[in-house]
Write a protein that holds these residues in place. Structure first.
Motif, PDB file in Angstrom:
ATOM      1  N   ARG A   1       0.674 108.794   3.553  1.00 17.75           N
ATOM      2  CA  ARG A   1       0.174 109.778   4.509  1.00 17.75           C
ATOM      3  C   ARG A   1      -0.576 109.067   5.641  1.00 17.75           C
ATOM      4  N   CYS A   2      -1.386 108.076   5.269  1.00 20.71           N
ATOM      5  CA  CYS A   2      -2.135 107.317   6.269  1.00 20.71           C
ATOM      6  C   CYS A   2      -1.180 106.527   7.163  1.00 20.71           C
ATOM      7  N   GLN A   3      -0.129 105.969   6.585  1.00 21.63           N
ATOM      8  CA  GLN A   3       0.843 105.222   7.376  1.00 21.63           C
ATOM      9  C   GLN A   3       1.548 106.133   8.369  1.00 21.63           C
ATOM     10  N   ILE A   4       1.866 107.348   7.958  1.00 23.09           N
ATOM     11  CA  ILE A   4       2.534 108.282   8.864  1.00 23.09           C
ATOM     12  C   ILE A   4       1.608 108.615  10.024  1.00 23.09           C
ATOM     13  N   ARG A   5       0.325 108.840   9.748  1.00 19.71           N
ATOM     14  CA  ARG A   5      -0.628 109.138  10.809  1.00 19.71           C
ATOM     15  C   ARG A   5      -0.777 107.930  11.730  1.00 19.71           C
ATOM     16  N   ARG A   6      -0.885 106.765  11.139  1.00 22.13           N
ATOM     17  CA  ARG A   6      -1.150 105.558  11.906  1.00 22.13           C
ATOM     18  C   ARG A   6       0.067 105.106  12.699  1.00 22.13           C
TER      19      ARG A   6
ATOM     20  N   PHE B   1      -1.228 103.918  16.454  1.00 22.16           N
ATOM     21  CA  PHE B   1      -2.378 104.737  16.790  1.00 22.16           C
ATOM     22  C   PHE B   1      -3.651 103.926  16.611  1.00 22.16           C
ATOM     23  N   ILE B   2      -4.577 104.075  17.535  1.00 25.05           N
ATOM     24  CA  ILE B   2      -5.866 103.390  17.494  1.00 25.05           C
ATOM     25  C   ILE B   2      -6.913 104.399  17.056  1.00 25.05           C
ATOM     26  N   GLY B   3      -7.691 104.039  16.051  1.00 18.99           N
ATOM     27  CA  GLY B   3      -8.769 104.889  15.568  1.00 18.99           C
ATOM     28  C   GLY B   3     -10.100 104.168  15.673  1.00 18.99           C
ATOM     29  N   ILE B   4     -11.160 104.854  15.291  1.00 15.74           N
ATOM     30  CA  ILE B   4     -12.494 104.270  15.394  1.00 15.74           C
ATOM     31  C   ILE B   4     -12.613 103.015  14.531  1.00 15.74           C
ATOM     32  N   GLU B   5     -11.907 102.976  13.395  1.00 14.20           N
ATOM     33  CA  GLU B   5     -11.969 101.781  12.546  1.00 14.20           C
ATOM     34  C   GLU B   5     -11.373 100.563  13.269  1.00 14.20           C
ATOM     35  N   ASP B   6     -10.377 100.790  14.100  1.00 11.81           N
ATOM     36  CA  ASP B   6      -9.787  99.703  14.877  1.00 11.81           C
ATOM     37  C   ASP B   6     -10.762  99.213  15.953  1.00 11.81           C
TER      38      ASP B   6
ATOM     39  N   ASP C   1     -12.324 114.466  18.485  1.00 12.68           N
ATOM     40  CA  ASP C   1     -10.862 114.380  18.333  1.00 12.68           C
ATOM     41  C   ASP C   1     -10.427 112.935  18.126  1.00 12.68           C
ATOM     42  N   PHE C   2     -11.056 112.016  18.871  1.00 13.99           N
ATOM     43  CA  PHE C   2     -10.729 110.602  18.702  1.00 13.99           C
ATOM     44  C   PHE C   2     -11.073 110.147  17.283  1.00 13.99           C
ATOM     45  N   LEU C   3     -12.240 110.556  16.773  1.00 19.50           N
ATOM     46  CA  LEU C   3     -12.618 110.193  15.407  1.00 19.50           C
ATOM     47  C   LEU C   3     -11.626 110.758  14.386  1.00 19.50           C
ATOM     48  N   ARG C   4     -11.210 111.973  14.606  1.00 16.51           N
ATOM     49  CA  ARG C   4     -10.338 112.664  13.658  1.00 16.51           C
ATOM     50  C   ARG C   4      -8.894 112.187  13.726  1.00 16.51           C
ATOM     51  N   TYR C   5      -8.365 112.020  14.918  1.00 20.41           N
ATOM     52  CA  TYR C   5      -6.926 111.777  15.076  1.00 20.41           C
ATOM     53  C   TYR C   5      -6.562 110.403  15.636  1.00 20.41           C
ATOM     54  N   GLY C   6      -7.511 109.738  16.289  1.00 24.42           N
ATOM     55  CA  GLY C   6      -7.178 108.496  16.962  1.00 24.42           C
ATOM     56  C   GLY C   6      -6.425 108.794  18.249  1.00 24.42           C
ATOM     57  N   MET C   7      -5.834 107.750  18.804  1.00 24.70           N
ATOM     58  CA  MET C   7      -5.105 107.896  20.066  1.00 24.70           C
ATOM     59  C   MET C   7      -3.953 106.896  20.074  1.00 24.70           C
ATOM     60  N   ALA C   8      -2.824 107.302  20.577  1.00 19.86           N
ATOM     61  CA  ALA C   8      -1.678 106.399  20.676  1.00 19.86           C
ATOM     62  C   ALA C   8      -2.069 105.190  21.518  1.00 19.86           C
ATOM     63  N   ALA C   9      -1.666 104.023  21.070  1.00 21.87           N
ATOM     64  CA  ALA C   9      -2.051 102.777  21.744  1.00 21.87           C
ATOM     65  C   ALA C   9      -1.615 102.765  23.208  1.00 21.87           C
ATOM     66  N   ASP C  10      -0.434 103.300  23.501  1.00 24.63           N
ATOM     67  CA  ASP C  10       0.020 103.296  24.897  1.00 24.63           C
ATOM     68  C   ASP C  10      -0.861 104.185  25.772  1.00 24.63           C
ATOM     69  N   GLU C  11      -1.343 105.304  25.219  1.00 29.01           N
ATOM     70  CA  GLU C  11      -2.262 106.173  25.964  1.00 29.01           C
ATOM     71  C   GLU C  11      -3.620 105.493  26.123  1.00 29.01           C
ATOM     72  N   PHE C  12      -4.033 104.779  25.087  1.00 28.22           N
ATOM     73  CA  PHE C  12      -5.308 104.059  25.096  1.00 28.22           C
ATOM     74  C   PHE C  12      -5.308 103.019  26.213  1.00 28.22           C
ATOM     75  N   VAL C  13      -4.257 102.224  26.279  1.00 28.49           N
ATOM     76  CA  VAL C  13      -4.143 101.169  27.296  1.00 28.49           C
ATOM     77  C   VAL C  13      -3.961 101.780  28.688  1.00 28.49           C
ATOM     78  N   ALA C  14      -3.306 102.931  28.764  1.00 28.98           N
ATOM     79  CA  ALA C  14      -3.047 103.573  30.057  1.00 28.98           C
ATOM     80  C   ALA C  14      -4.335 103.962  30.788  1.00 28.98           C
ATOM     81  N   LYS C  15      -5.456 103.950  30.077  1.00 31.41           N
ATOM     82  CA  LYS C  15      -6.739 104.246  30.727  1.00 31.41           C
ATOM     83  C   LYS C  15      -7.123 103.143  31.702  1.00 31.41           C
TER      84      LYS C  15
END
Length: 94
Positions: free
Chosen positions: A4-9, A20-25, A49-63
């Motif tokens: 389940r964690c792998q699917i989310r990540r 996906f990048i999360g707070i642990e990353d 939302d970031f804590l709960r779901y993280g963010m796709a790495a491409d969206e993260f870098v797009a900032k």
């Protein structure tokens, strides 16, 4: 890591793996939670939302932010290293 964690990540989008990048990353890359909170505020991202779901790495870098780029690169390098270590362990067990 549970499946389940792998699917989310590594959520699948049209059978293409997505990191996906999360707070642990962010923490493992050497940044603190309060800095991540401020980063989210600056980029108009809901921190909860970031804590709960993280963010796709491409969206993260797009900032367009150096912090985001460093976190994604360090996370990718860490995952490659961890994957390589697991493969080596499997090979020595065989």
């Amino acid at each position: 890591m549970s499946s389940r964690c792998q699917i989310r990540r590594f959520g699948l989008v049209k059978s293409e793996p997505k990191l996906f990048i999360g707070i642990e990353d962010v923490r493992k890359a050497g940044h603190c939670s309060s800095g991540a909170r401020r980063w989210c505020e600056v980029h108009d991202i809901d921190f909860r939302d970031f804590l709960r779901y993280g963010m796709a790495a491409d969206e993260f870098v797009a900032k367009g932010d150096g912090l985001a780029f460093r976190v994604v690169i360090k996370t990718f390098a860490r995952l490659l290293r961890e994957t390589g270590e697991r493969l080596e362990q499997k090979q020595t067990q065989s």
